[in-house]
Write an enzyme that holds these catalytic residues in place. Structure first.
Site, mmCIF file in Angstrom:
data_model
loop_
_atom_site.group_PDB
_atom_site.id
_atom_site.type_symbol
_atom_site.label_atom_id
_atom_site.label_comp_id
_atom_site.label_asym_id
_atom_site.label_seq_id
_atom_site.Cartn_x
_atom_site.Cartn_y
_atom_site.Cartn_z
ATOM 1 N N GLU A 1 -4.019 -22.016 40.020
ATOM 2 C CA GLU A 1 -3.852 -21.689 38.599
ATOM 3 C C GLU A 1 -4.916 -22.347 37.729
ATOM 4 O O GLU A 1 -5.475 -21.709 36.823
ATOM 5 C CB GLU A 1 -2.447 -22.082 38.138
ATOM 6 C CG GLU A 1 -1.373 -21.185 38.738
ATOM 7 C CD GLU A 1 0.035 -21.600 38.346
ATOM 8 O OE1 GLU A 1 0.745 -20.781 37.746
ATOM 9 O OE2 GLU A 1 0.415 -22.746 38.651
ATOM 10 N N GLU B 1 5.135 -19.894 45.139
ATOM 11 C CA GLU B 1 6.373 -20.357 44.499
ATOM 12 C C GLU B 1 7.612 -19.580 44.919
ATOM 13 O O GLU B 1 8.734 -20.095 44.855
ATOM 14 C CB GLU B 1 6.212 -20.302 42.964
ATOM 15 C CG GLU B 1 5.283 -21.351 42.390
ATOM 16 C CD GLU B 1 3.810 -20.972 42.477
ATOM 17 O OE1 GLU B 1 2.955 -21.767 42.038
ATOM 18 O OE2 GLU B 1 3.502 -19.856 42.992
#
Length: 268
Positions: free
Chosen positions: A122, A142
């Site tokens: 990210e 995730e």
């Protein structure tokens, strides 16, 4: 005398899991993840990374910022235990910290090798340029924890590769090898692992050769018009172009072009 205090005042006293190297002669700063072997990024480290990007953005010695790591992996992601201990208010600010490279007015390069998972991916997506190697693996894993990316990963990725590929990566927790990331346009270059530093150095030197003012203007324009209608983006581009017409750097660039010499840009 003001007695104001700020929580950030002591955050930079002891950097957690990374270091900063400034090479004034090369107008370069390196933010180096340094928690081997996996360079896990902790919650306090996110706050510190944001502040370091802001400090380097204001540092006149620095033209280009490089985000890299020690060891064979860029980062396996965030500290899972830290997520469970953080308050909802803290968690809601995760994307703001990770977006620090995006907000920085200077060019930011992410040099990614090995694992680049979760927040490691990210924060790399928030940089302007990503260089990968044949060992790089990008992932937003995730879903395996019953969660979704929380620091802008799925949103930024969707802008780059479209909703179909983003669903494939996010909803299946797929790992994308460096060569595939390059083919998809996530990375600007894919090199042999041993050549990552050389490729990063070359990009730094290339970016240094341009006008700092024009670079800042281009980055802000592209960031600000990412979601704008075409007509608005063209209008803003025209305003930025008009303002640069009166700059010292533009005059120097034109004179250097006609004089068949390298320009000496000053950023004004």
């Amino acid at each position: 005398m003001s007695d104001l205090t700020h929580p950030a005042q002591s955050l930079l006293d002891d950097l957690s899991g990374f270091r900063v190297e400034v090479d004034a002669a090369r107008e370069r700063a390196d933010i180096v993840l340094d928690r081997a072997p996996l360079n896990v990024i902790t919650m306090p480290q996110r706050d510190q990374l944001r502040l370091v990007f802001e400090a380097l953005d204001a540092d006149p010695r620095v033209r280009v910022i490089v985000l890299r790591s020690t060891g064979e992996h860029f980062s396996s992601g965030g500290d899972i235990k830290g997520f469970m201990e953080a308050t909802p208010e803290k968690v809601s600010a995760l994307a703001w910290n990770v977006a620090a490279p995006f907000r920085c007015s200077k060019p930011v390069i992410a040099a990614n090798r090995g694992y680049c998972f979760g927040v490691g991916f990210e924060i790399s997506l928030a940089c302007d340029f990503r260089i990968v190697t044949d060992t790089t693996l990008y992932a937003l894993p995730e879903q395996k924890l019953g969660q979704i990316p929380g620091s802008g990963g799925s949103a930024r990725l969707q802008k780059m590769v479209g909703v179909g590929r983003t669903k494939d990566i996010v909803m299946r927790s797929r790992r994308i090898p460096g060569p595939q990331a390059y083919d998809w346009g996530i990375a600007v270059d894919c090199v042999a692992d041993a050549d990552l530093e050389k490729a990063t150095d070359a990009l730094v030197e290339e970016l240094r050769a341009f006008s700092p003012l024009a670079q800042r203007t281009a980055k802000k324009l592209l960031n600000d018009t990412e979601d704008a209608p075409l007509s608005i983006a063209i209008e803003l581009e025209g305003h930025c172009y008009s303002r640069l017409r009166s700059s010292d750097d533009f005059r120097e660039g034109v004179e250097a072009f006609h004089g068949k010499r390298k320009p000496a840009f000053k950023g004004s």
